[in-house]
Design a protein around this motif. Sequence first.
Motif, PDB file in Angstrom:
ATOM      1  N   THR A 263       0.827  -1.214   0.000  1.00  0.00           N
ATOM      2  CA  THR A 263       0.000   0.000   0.000  1.00  0.00           C
ATOM      3  C   THR A 263       0.858   1.260   0.000  1.00  0.00           C
ATOM      4  OG1 THR A 263      -0.139   0.042   2.427  1.00  0.00           O
ATOM      5  CG2 THR A 263      -1.833  -1.200   1.240  1.00  0.00           C
ATOM      6  N   TYR A 264       2.109   1.159   0.404  1.00  0.00           N
ATOM      7  CA  TYR A 264       3.011   2.312   0.400  1.00  0.00           C
ATOM      8  C   TYR A 264       3.708   2.489  -0.946  1.00  0.00           C
ATOM      9  CZ  TYR A 264       2.540   2.114   5.514  1.00  0.00           C
ATOM     10  OH  TYR A 264       2.050   2.100   6.794  1.00  0.00           O
ATOM     11  N   PHE A 265       3.666   1.463  -1.814  1.00  0.00           N
ATOM     12  CA  PHE A 265       4.414   1.499  -3.069  1.00  0.00           C
ATOM     13  C   PHE A 265       3.544   1.146  -4.267  1.00  0.00           C
ATOM     14  CE2 PHE A 265       7.467   0.632   0.316  1.00  0.00           C
ATOM     15  CZ  PHE A 265       8.424   1.612   0.082  1.00  0.00           C
ATOM     16  N   ASN A 266       2.274   1.583  -4.230  1.00  0.00           N
ATOM     17  CA  ASN A 266       1.376   1.432  -5.378  1.00  0.00           C
ATOM     18  C   ASN A 266       1.306  -0.013  -5.853  1.00  0.00           C
ATOM     19  OD1 ASN A 266      -0.461   2.370  -7.307  1.00  0.00           O
ATOM     20  ND2 ASN A 266       1.155   2.775  -8.811  1.00  0.00           N
ATOM     21  N   ASN A 267       1.237  -0.934  -4.881  1.00  0.00           N
ATOM     22  CA  ASN A 267       1.081  -2.358  -5.160  1.00  0.00           C
ATOM     23  C   ASN A 267       2.232  -2.916  -6.006  1.00  0.00           C
ATOM     24  OD1 ASN A 267      -0.429  -4.701  -4.652  1.00  0.00           O
ATOM     25  ND2 ASN A 267      -1.324  -4.629  -6.706  1.00  0.00           N
ATOM     26  N   PHE A 268       3.398  -2.248  -5.950  1.00  0.00           N
ATOM     27  CA  PHE A 268       4.585  -2.668  -6.708  1.00  0.00           C
ATOM     28  C   PHE A 268       4.249  -2.872  -8.188  1.00  0.00           C
ATOM     29  CE2 PHE A 268       5.622  -4.394  -2.391  1.00  0.00           C
ATOM     30  CZ  PHE A 268       6.623  -3.469  -2.107  1.00  0.00           C
ATOM     31  N   SER A 269       3.500  -1.926  -8.722  1.00  0.00           N
ATOM     32  CA  SER A 269       3.064  -2.029 -10.126  1.00  0.00           C
ATOM     33  C   SER A 269       3.967  -1.246 -11.064  1.00  0.00           C
ATOM     34  CB  SER A 269       1.619  -1.539 -10.263  1.00  0.00           C
ATOM     35  OG  SER A 269       1.501  -0.198  -9.813  1.00  0.00           O
ATOM     36  N   ASP A 270       5.248  -1.025 -10.673  1.00  0.00           N
ATOM     37  CA  ASP A 270       6.146  -0.273 -11.541  1.00  0.00           C
ATOM     38  C   ASP A 270       6.564  -1.069 -12.768  1.00  0.00           C
ATOM     39  OD1 ASP A 270       8.478  -1.900 -10.493  1.00  0.00           O
ATOM     40  OD2 ASP A 270       7.853  -0.868  -8.670  1.00  0.00           O
TER      41      ASP A 270
ATOM     42  N   GLU B 216       4.520 -12.344  -7.452  1.00  0.00           N
ATOM     43  CA  GLU B 216       5.019 -11.968  -8.778  1.00  0.00           C
ATOM     44  C   GLU B 216       5.346 -10.478  -8.833  1.00  0.00           C
ATOM     45  OE1 GLU B 216       3.825 -12.496 -13.496  1.00  0.00           O
ATOM     46  OE2 GLU B 216       2.264 -12.562 -11.962  1.00  0.00           O
ATOM     47  N   ASN B 217       4.449  -9.645  -8.303  1.00  0.00           N
ATOM     48  CA  ASN B 217       4.708  -8.207  -8.305  1.00  0.00           C
ATOM     49  C   ASN B 217       5.970  -7.876  -7.520  1.00  0.00           C
ATOM     50  OD1 ASN B 217       2.279  -8.140  -9.642  1.00  0.00           O
ATOM     51  ND2 ASN B 217       1.475  -6.403  -8.489  1.00  0.00           N
ATOM     52  N   ARG B 218       6.173  -8.561  -6.409  1.00  0.00           N
ATOM     53  CA  ARG B 218       7.349  -8.287  -5.585  1.00  0.00           C
ATOM     54  C   ARG B 218       8.630  -8.734  -6.296  1.00  0.00           C
ATOM     55  NH1 ARG B 218       6.168  -8.828   0.847  1.00  0.00           N
ATOM     56  NH2 ARG B 218       4.056  -7.999   0.857  1.00  0.00           N
ATOM     57  N   TYR B 219       8.564  -9.858  -6.972  1.00  0.00           N
ATOM     58  CA  TYR B 219       9.755 -10.386  -7.627  1.00  0.00           C
ATOM     59  C   TYR B 219      10.190  -9.506  -8.796  1.00  0.00           C
ATOM     60  CZ  TYR B 219      12.958 -13.778  -9.704  1.00  0.00           C
ATOM     61  OH  TYR B 219      14.070 -14.393 -10.216  1.00  0.00           O
ATOM     62  N   LEU B 220       9.236  -8.901  -9.508  1.00  0.00           N
ATOM     63  CA  LEU B 220       9.550  -8.147 -10.719  1.00  0.00           C
ATOM     64  C   LEU B 220       9.713  -6.651 -10.480  1.00  0.00           C
ATOM     65  CD1 LEU B 220       7.119  -9.903 -13.229  1.00  0.00           C
ATOM     66  CD2 LEU B 220       9.562 -10.328 -12.907  1.00  0.00           C
ATOM     67  N   SER B 221       9.367  -6.155  -9.296  1.00  0.00           N
ATOM     68  CA  SER B 221       9.416  -4.720  -9.048  1.00  0.00           C
ATOM     69  C   SER B 221      10.853  -4.209  -9.039  1.00  0.00           C
ATOM     70  CB  SER B 221       8.753  -4.397  -7.704  1.00  0.00           C
ATOM     71  OG  SER B 221       8.959  -3.042  -7.357  1.00  0.00           O
ATOM     72  N   VAL B 222      11.063  -2.994  -9.610  1.00  0.00           N
ATOM     73  CA  VAL B 222      12.393  -2.377  -9.593  1.00  0.00           C
ATOM     74  C   VAL B 222      12.755  -1.887  -8.196  1.00  0.00           C
ATOM     75  CG1 VAL B 222      12.282  -1.698 -12.009  1.00  0.00           C
ATOM     76  CG2 VAL B 222      11.439  -0.121 -10.259  1.00  0.00           C
ATOM     77  N   LYS B 223      11.768  -1.802  -7.297  1.00  0.00           N
ATOM     78  CA  LYS B 223      12.039  -1.441  -5.908  1.00  0.00           C
ATOM     79  C   LYS B 223      12.724  -2.578  -5.153  1.00  0.00           C
ATOM     80  CE  LYS B 223      10.142   2.707  -5.659  1.00  0.00           C
ATOM     81  NZ  LYS B 223      10.903   3.910  -5.250  1.00  0.00           N
ATOM     82  N   ARG B 224      12.689  -3.764  -5.733  1.00  0.00           N
ATOM     83  CA  ARG B 224      13.337  -4.964  -5.198  1.00  0.00           C
ATOM     84  C   ARG B 224      12.887  -5.307  -3.767  1.00  0.00           C
ATOM     85  NH1 ARG B 224      17.847  -7.719  -3.456  1.00  0.00           N
ATOM     86  NH2 ARG B 224      18.640  -9.256  -4.936  1.00  0.00           N
ATOM     87  N   PRO B 225      11.557  -5.483  -3.564  1.00  0.00           N
ATOM     88  CA  PRO B 225      11.081  -5.892  -2.238  1.00  0.00           C
ATOM     89  C   PRO B 225      11.263  -7.382  -1.962  1.00  0.00           C
ATOM     90  CG  PRO B 225       9.244  -5.673  -3.730  1.00  0.00           C
ATOM     91  CD  PRO B 225      10.462  -5.245  -4.513  1.00  0.00           C
ATOM     92  N   MET B 226      11.876  -8.108  -2.903  1.00  0.00           N
ATOM     93  CA  MET B 226      12.042  -9.546  -2.718  1.00  0.00           C
ATOM     94  C   MET B 226      12.930  -9.866  -1.521  1.00  0.00           C
ATOM     95  SD  MET B 226      14.413 -10.117  -6.092  1.00  0.00           S
ATOM     96  CE  MET B 226      14.888 -11.785  -5.721  1.00  0.00           C
TER      97      MET B 226
END
Length: 563
Positions: free
Chosen positions: A28-35, A192-202
């Motif tokens: 919720t803080y990172f737009n659902n990691f939809s980058d 999947e969103n976490r794995y592919l996000s450029v924010k690298r929340p993985m």
Amino acid sequence: MQGDTLLYKTFLHHELPILVVYEKEIETYFNNFSDSIQQFKLQRCPKLGGDPDDEDDEKDPDIGMYKGSFRIYELHPDTSRNRELIYGTVPTVGPIRINVRVYLLQGLRLACRSRIKENTCDPFLAVKLGSREIYDVDGSIKKNCRDPMFATFYNLTTIIPNMPQLVVQCWDWKATEEGRDILIGETRIDLENRYLSVKRPMCGLTERYMIDGPHSWRDFMSPVQILEEWCLANGIPVPTYSSDGKRAGVNGEMFSSEEFEKHEVNYEDSAVWGEYKERTALYILLEFGLIRDYVEKRQLTDPVMPGVPQGRILMWVDIFPFSEKPPEPMRVDPPLPVDQELRVIVFEVTNVETIQEIDPGPGMKKLNDLLVQGHFSGDTESQVSEIHTRAVNGNGVLHWRFKFNFQYAYLKRKVMIPGDIEDTYLDPIVTLKVMDGDPGVSKEPYGYVHLNLSYMPRGMAREDWAIMDIIPEYEDPPKGKDEVYDPDDYKFVGPPKITFLNLYKAKKTLGWWPLYKKQGDYLVKTGNIRMELEVMNREQSEKRPAGFGRNEPNANPVIPEPM
């Protein structure tokens, strides 16, 4: 809160890494990691000229979800480079097998949905990912608890995008008369969103690159590798480093590790801190806004009652490619309570406001039998010193040692009292009361002092410095309407500085403290007490034995008879 603030300042002073705690779901803080990818609803198209009575047209128009992105790129005149420019930043497509490590720390105010249990529950965990389901009844169940400390983790594998959803559930064990378990609530995470996000929340980045200790690096890639991969994914030239690794240039901007490491003395231990190049790369990644080491408080809901909170769970998730060996898991089990011994030596009490059955008259001395009573959190009985007979005007010399044995939970900074069903945790408070040796004169204490060992005022070097201002809970009583300003009231100069300490770190303190008691809504000073407090673990207490009072072995230190 004072103890927490003290610990936080200690971490900042030594420049140790600090976790980010998200009060809600991190996405919720990172737009659902939809980058990198976004979600679009797929809906059924209405039939042109369709029959209004056709039942197919009345069905739910949503038929699925499309995950992807739409991008517009400017083509390069050299057509041979277009593929590299366009697809070089696109995440890998196709099925990817990943390792998932789910850390579940604590349930927070879980809902009590059972009709046969009174405002409590027996929670346990269940985790679902792909075709694997874990119902950890034996390993995670906590009896009679709404804030259970799970402190566990689970290793799972899955394939994205085929099975990307992780489900964490909390169940109430045997919550019905038939002995069935009831779902308290669940939370769902899109991996999947976490794995592919450029924010690298993985895998969250720790604030410091440490190679040993509880804060050691736990990612499968080093900061230098992560930074290089991030630059390539964003079309930025790879960084260049100075020969000593303390400086680096990225995209025309220079970074230096000295900007982030304020005190060089904190980084002298080479066995703990990694090389400068890795530390500099990590600081650059943090400056670019990649996800820091975190825990999140995820809301639990029941699918039958969506939107109704059923409590929260404190957790985080690490994701690693299946092709890479995952690092060792982080230890999240709370440390076991440590056997401790507190030794309190009461030397003397002074100016205690006493009472007598018969008023001695003006100018006559007050004579009382005084003793000191000691009590520690969780003890069923108090310890009592010998009596100082015929103490003059509230001045008594005791020279008496109290000993309190207890179990201390360092993580909670509380004393643990073992229980049959659930352990109890109390603040580590020692109380010293000055009593009259004759209960017929007074059953109430003449004065007392409460000291919380994890956050207590340091003893004063002089008796006249033992003022009430050093007591955290003290408040000045309001002045009465008829009170007149007297300059003599403001001649007293208090202690030069009031400081607080954690006795578990300081180990020992000696000095004067005020005695007080409650009158109405306020604390009023009734005397002074000089004593020494020392805390030690069981091994230290066995090496330095000491008897109760002045009993043998009268050592460490030797307590003389009062004169």
